[in-house]
Write an enzyme that holds these catalytic residues in place. Sequence first.
Site, mmCIF file in Angstrom:
data_model
loop_
_atom_site.group_PDB
_atom_site.id
_atom_site.type_symbol
_atom_site.label_atom_id
_atom_site.label_comp_id
_atom_site.label_asym_id
_atom_site.label_seq_id
_atom_site.Cartn_x
_atom_site.Cartn_y
_atom_site.Cartn_z
ATOM 1 N N GLY A 264 -109.241 35.252 -47.639
ATOM 2 C CA GLY A 264 -107.858 35.526 -47.240
ATOM 3 C C GLY A 264 -107.365 36.858 -47.783
ATOM 4 N N GLU B 91 -91.574 29.162 -50.603
ATOM 5 C CA GLU B 91 -91.228 28.159 -49.592
ATOM 6 C C GLU B 91 -90.786 26.850 -50.244
ATOM 7 N N LEU C 109 -106.376 29.948 -54.516
ATOM 8 C CA LEU C 109 -105.615 30.599 -53.442
ATOM 9 C C LEU C 109 -105.869 29.943 -52.093
ATOM 10 N N GLU D 159 -85.647 25.937 -40.605
ATOM 11 C CA GLU D 159 -85.894 27.327 -41.049
ATOM 12 C C GLU D 159 -85.518 27.491 -42.527
ATOM 13 N N ARG E 4 -97.264 41.397 -39.904
ATOM 14 C CA ARG E 4 -98.458 41.930 -39.225
ATOM 15 C C ARG E 4 -98.310 41.817 -37.712
ATOM 16 N N TYR F 201 -95.662 22.413 -45.189
ATOM 17 C CA TYR F 201 -96.320 23.382 -46.091
ATOM 18 C C TYR F 201 -95.572 23.458 -47.428
ATOM 19 N N SER G 115 -95.398 28.801 -54.078
ATOM 20 C CA SER G 115 -94.740 29.620 -53.054
ATOM 21 C C SER G 115 -93.227 29.502 -53.087
ATOM 22 N N SER H 243 -101.974 28.162 -44.891
ATOM 23 C CA SER H 243 -100.831 28.924 -45.408
ATOM 24 C C SER H 243 -99.826 29.332 -44.346
ATOM 25 N N ASP I 88 -115.435 23.270 -50.530
ATOM 26 C CA ASP I 88 -114.286 23.048 -49.661
ATOM 27 C C ASP I 88 -113.240 22.275 -50.458
ATOM 28 N N ASN J 124 -92.914 36.265 -50.320
ATOM 29 C CA ASN J 124 -93.783 36.832 -49.269
ATOM 30 C C ASN J 124 -94.375 38.173 -49.711
HETATM 31 P P1 NAP Z 1 -104.559 33.386 -46.246
HETATM 32 O O1 NAP Z 1 -104.846 34.807 -45.939
HETATM 33 O O2 NAP Z 1 -104.060 32.487 -45.156
HETATM 34 O O3 NAP Z 1 -105.885 32.730 -46.875
HETATM 35 C C1 NAP Z 1 -106.032 31.342 -46.993
HETATM 36 C C2 NAP Z 1 -107.417 31.063 -47.549
HETATM 37 O O4 NAP Z 1 -107.568 29.640 -47.691
HETATM 38 C C3 NAP Z 1 -108.581 31.532 -46.649
HETATM 39 O O5 NAP Z 1 -109.524 32.193 -47.445
HETATM 40 C C4 NAP Z 1 -109.160 30.231 -46.118
HETATM 41 O O6 NAP Z 1 -110.562 30.293 -45.924
HETATM 42 C C5 NAP Z 1 -108.890 29.298 -47.298
HETATM 43 N N1 NAP Z 1 -108.979 27.892 -46.929
HETATM 44 C C6 NAP Z 1 -108.405 27.261 -45.879
HETATM 45 N N2 NAP Z 1 -108.786 25.961 -45.844
HETATM 46 C C7 NAP Z 1 -109.630 25.775 -46.894
HETATM 47 C C8 NAP Z 1 -110.357 24.677 -47.383
HETATM 48 N N3 NAP Z 1 -110.318 23.473 -46.771
HETATM 49 N N4 NAP Z 1 -111.131 24.827 -48.481
HETATM 50 C C9 NAP Z 1 -111.209 26.040 -49.114
HETATM 51 N N5 NAP Z 1 -110.538 27.131 -48.678
HETATM 52 C C10 NAP Z 1 -109.757 26.999 -47.588
HETATM 53 O O7 NAP Z 1 -103.500 33.269 -47.447
HETATM 54 P P2 NAP Z 1 -102.954 34.404 -48.450
HETATM 55 O O8 NAP Z 1 -101.815 35.100 -47.823
HETATM 56 O O9 NAP Z 1 -104.098 35.164 -48.998
HETATM 57 O O10 NAP Z 1 -102.322 33.478 -49.605
HETATM 58 C C11 NAP Z 1 -103.096 33.016 -50.696
HETATM 59 C C12 NAP Z 1 -102.452 31.777 -51.283
HETATM 60 O O11 NAP Z 1 -101.140 32.089 -51.722
HETATM 61 C C13 NAP Z 1 -102.282 30.607 -50.332
HETATM 62 O O12 NAP Z 1 -102.420 29.427 -51.066
HETATM 63 C C14 NAP Z 1 -100.856 30.739 -49.835
HETATM 64 O O13 NAP Z 1 -100.363 29.474 -49.420
HETATM 65 C C15 NAP Z 1 -100.183 31.241 -51.087
HETATM 66 N N6 NAP Z 1 -99.005 32.076 -50.906
HETATM 67 C C16 NAP Z 1 -99.049 33.149 -50.096
HETATM 68 C C17 NAP Z 1 -97.946 33.973 -49.999
HETATM 69 C C18 NAP Z 1 -97.959 35.210 -49.131
HETATM 70 O O14 NAP Z 1 -96.883 35.730 -48.847
HETATM 71 N N7 NAP Z 1 -99.122 35.718 -48.745
HETATM 72 C C19 NAP Z 1 -96.787 33.686 -50.749
HETATM 73 C C20 NAP Z 1 -96.791 32.573 -51.590
HETATM 74 C C21 NAP Z 1 -97.916 31.777 -51.692
HETATM 75 P P3 NAP Z 1 -111.305 30.258 -44.479
HETATM 76 O O15 NAP Z 1 -111.671 31.667 -44.195
HETATM 77 O O16 NAP Z 1 -112.476 29.407 -44.746
HETATM 78 O O17 NAP Z 1 -110.334 29.691 -43.491
HETATM 79 O O1 F7E Z 2 -92.372 34.186 -41.265
HETATM 80 C C1 F7E Z 2 -89.572 34.565 -38.844
HETATM 81 C C2 F7E Z 2 -89.912 33.155 -39.283
HETATM 82 O O2 F7E Z 2 -94.708 33.458 -40.817
HETATM 83 C C3 F7E Z 2 -91.326 34.897 -41.887
HETATM 84 C C4 F7E Z 2 -96.611 32.549 -45.846
HETATM 85 O O3 F7E Z 2 -97.451 33.481 -46.479
HETATM 86 O O4 F7E Z 2 -94.665 33.403 -46.957
HETATM 87 C C5 F7E Z 2 -95.225 33.145 -45.684
HETATM 88 O O5 F7E Z 2 -94.432 32.203 -44.976
HETATM 89 C C6 F7E Z 2 -90.026 34.720 -41.113
HETATM 90 C C7 F7E Z 2 -89.676 33.258 -40.782
HETATM 91 O O6 F7E Z 2 -93.914 33.874 -43.216
HETATM 92 C C8 F7E Z 2 -91.510 35.256 -35.857
HETATM 93 O O7 F7E Z 2 -89.077 32.191 -38.621
HETATM 94 C C9 F7E Z 2 -89.436 35.397 -36.470
HETATM 95 O O8 F7E Z 2 -88.337 33.024 -41.072
HETATM 96 O O9 F7E Z 2 -94.294 35.772 -41.741
HETATM 97 P P1 F7E Z 2 -93.919 34.353 -41.705
HETATM 98 P P2 F7E Z 2 -93.267 32.624 -43.976
HETATM 99 O O10 F7E Z 2 -93.023 31.476 -43.087
HETATM 100 O O11 F7E Z 2 -92.095 33.145 -44.744
HETATM 101 C C10 F7E Z 2 -94.520 32.257 -47.809
HETATM 102 C C11 F7E Z 2 -93.945 32.718 -49.130
HETATM 103 C C12 F7E Z 2 -95.771 31.471 -47.933
HETATM 104 O O12 F7E Z 2 -96.038 30.858 -48.955
HETATM 105 C C13 F7E Z 2 -96.556 31.267 -46.683
HETATM 106 O O13 F7E Z 2 -97.901 30.881 -46.973
HETATM 107 O O14 F7E Z 2 -90.149 35.377 -39.867
HETATM 108 N N1 F7E Z 2 -90.135 34.937 -37.530
HETATM 109 N N2 F7E Z 2 -90.256 35.589 -35.435
HETATM 110 C C14 F7E Z 2 -91.431 34.848 -37.188
HETATM 111 N N3 F7E Z 2 -92.508 34.467 -37.896
HETATM 112 C C15 F7E Z 2 -93.715 34.490 -37.274
HETATM 113 N N4 F7E Z 2 -94.816 34.132 -37.964
HETATM 114 N N5 F7E Z 2 -93.839 34.868 -35.962
HETATM 115 C C16 F7E Z 2 -92.766 35.267 -35.213
HETATM 116 O O15 F7E Z 2 -92.905 35.605 -34.039
#
Ligand code: NAP
Ligand code: F7E
Length: 334
Positions: free
Chosen positions: A12, A129, A79, A283, A193, A151, A127, A83, A57, A180
């Site tokens: 990830g 969230e 991690l 939301e 993205r 989630y 998170s 997600s 896993d 985020n």
């Molecule tokens: P990500 O890009 O969606 O990566 C998720 C990872 O989880 C991938 O490597 C995926 O591997 C792995 N995974 C999914 N199912 C699995 C399973 N059954 N067993 C083992 N691995 C598994 O997420 P990220 O943005 O890097 O975030 C990393 C962590 O931080 C996550 O836990 C996310 O919920 C948390 N988080 C993210 C954010 C953010 O804004 N990015 C904020 C707060 C918390 P595969 O390639 O095998 O699918």
């Molecule tokens: O949405 C709005 C949507 O999917 C952000 C994950 O990494 O951060 C992430 O969760 C906002 C939301 O991220 C679209 O409704 C509008 O309010 O980029 P997102 P998220 O849901 O905040 C937290 C901290 C995590 O832990 C999670 O793993 O954007 N929005 N229009 C949209 N969102 C998406 N995806 N697509 C749209 O078209």
Amino acid sequence: MARRALITGITGQDGSYLAEHLLASGYEVWGLARGQANPRVSRMRKLLADVQVVRGDLLDQGSLISAVEKVQPDEVYNLGAISFVPMSWEQAELTAEVTGMGVLRMLEAIRVCSSRGASIRFYQASSSEMFGQVSETPQNERTSFHPRSPYGVAKAYGHFLTQNYRESYGMFAVSGILFNHESPRRGAEFVTRKVSLGVARIKLGLASELKLGNLEARRDWGFAGDYVRAMHLMLQADTPEDYVIGTGRTHSVRELVEAAFVAAGLDWEQYVVGDQSLHRPAEVDLLCADPKKARTQLGWEPTVAFEELVAMMVESDLRLLTDGGDPDQDSSWP
Ligand code: NAP
Ligand code: F7E
């Protein structure tokens, strides 16, 4: 001897930045990878050649015990998760199993191996969230949780369980409550993205519109490369404690869209189309971190501002598409 780290979620966004950071800090880095022929593992192996892979896993307790026994890590970073918030309504049970119960399985693997003499520090990816419908702004380590998605609920379970294993077994187990964080390596389904790719496609004449859901939601967006430094710092602290990690600034999705189109010299109002089907059943309207504890106790600071982050992502996607890359296959990993 080099310290050893085991990272779940190595394929990830955060897994890649954390692996780079730990390798640069002299660690031996292992990534837990799932699946028989996971193309994301092959991509990761090409880009992070020094990471060693162990199969496992989060759904499979035995595989986690074997992985911890094989790697003998000093630090485990959990991690791995489902997600993407919208997916958690579509596959709520799987989300609970991977994102919630996966934490229990990893903590149990560590507990079993620790009872045989190992000393392992554990990081859980909590998170913002979990705050969901917020009770106060900005949100800090004492703000109550009101998750708004399966989630968020699964993350709250993992968060409380990590705290409970710390209190029950004296484990060095901590959670980073991360807001985020984004980068050119962010999955294409997340809004930042989706927008940077959409803008790049429109600029290059590959698309004529961008469909989005709720433009009013506000998030505290930072750069993923900064946030993985915080994860590492938390495991180097003298005492195991949880920390909020964010920038302390909040922007609406509308502001994100505007900044991304401006970065490409375009007017967003000519291209963005509202799509009701992209709105969520419940939301999270407003997130904004209070990262004071991380600043004062860990010395952590974010280095990339919102406008800089958005421009970085748009430029990266323009380069990726100009070079004929496929964002679903290649991502835009440099
Ligand atoms: P990500 O890009 O969606 O990566 C998720 C990872 O989880 C991938 O490597 C995926 O591997 C792995 N995974 C999914 N199912 C699995 C399973 N059954 N067993 C083992 N691995 C598994 O997420 P990220 O943005 O890097 O975030 C990393 C962590 O931080 C996550 O836990 C996310 O919920 C948390 N988080 C993210 C954010 C953010 O804004 N990015 C904020 C707060 C918390 P595969 O390639 O095998 O699918
Ligand atoms: O949405 C709005 C949507 O999917 C952000 C994950 O990494 O951060 C992430 O969760 C906002 C939301 O991220 C679209 O409704 C509008 O309010 O980029 P997102 P998220 O849901 O905040 C937290 C901290 C995590 O832990 C999670 O793993 O954007 N929005 N229009 C949209 N969102 C998406 N995806 N697509 C749209 O078209």
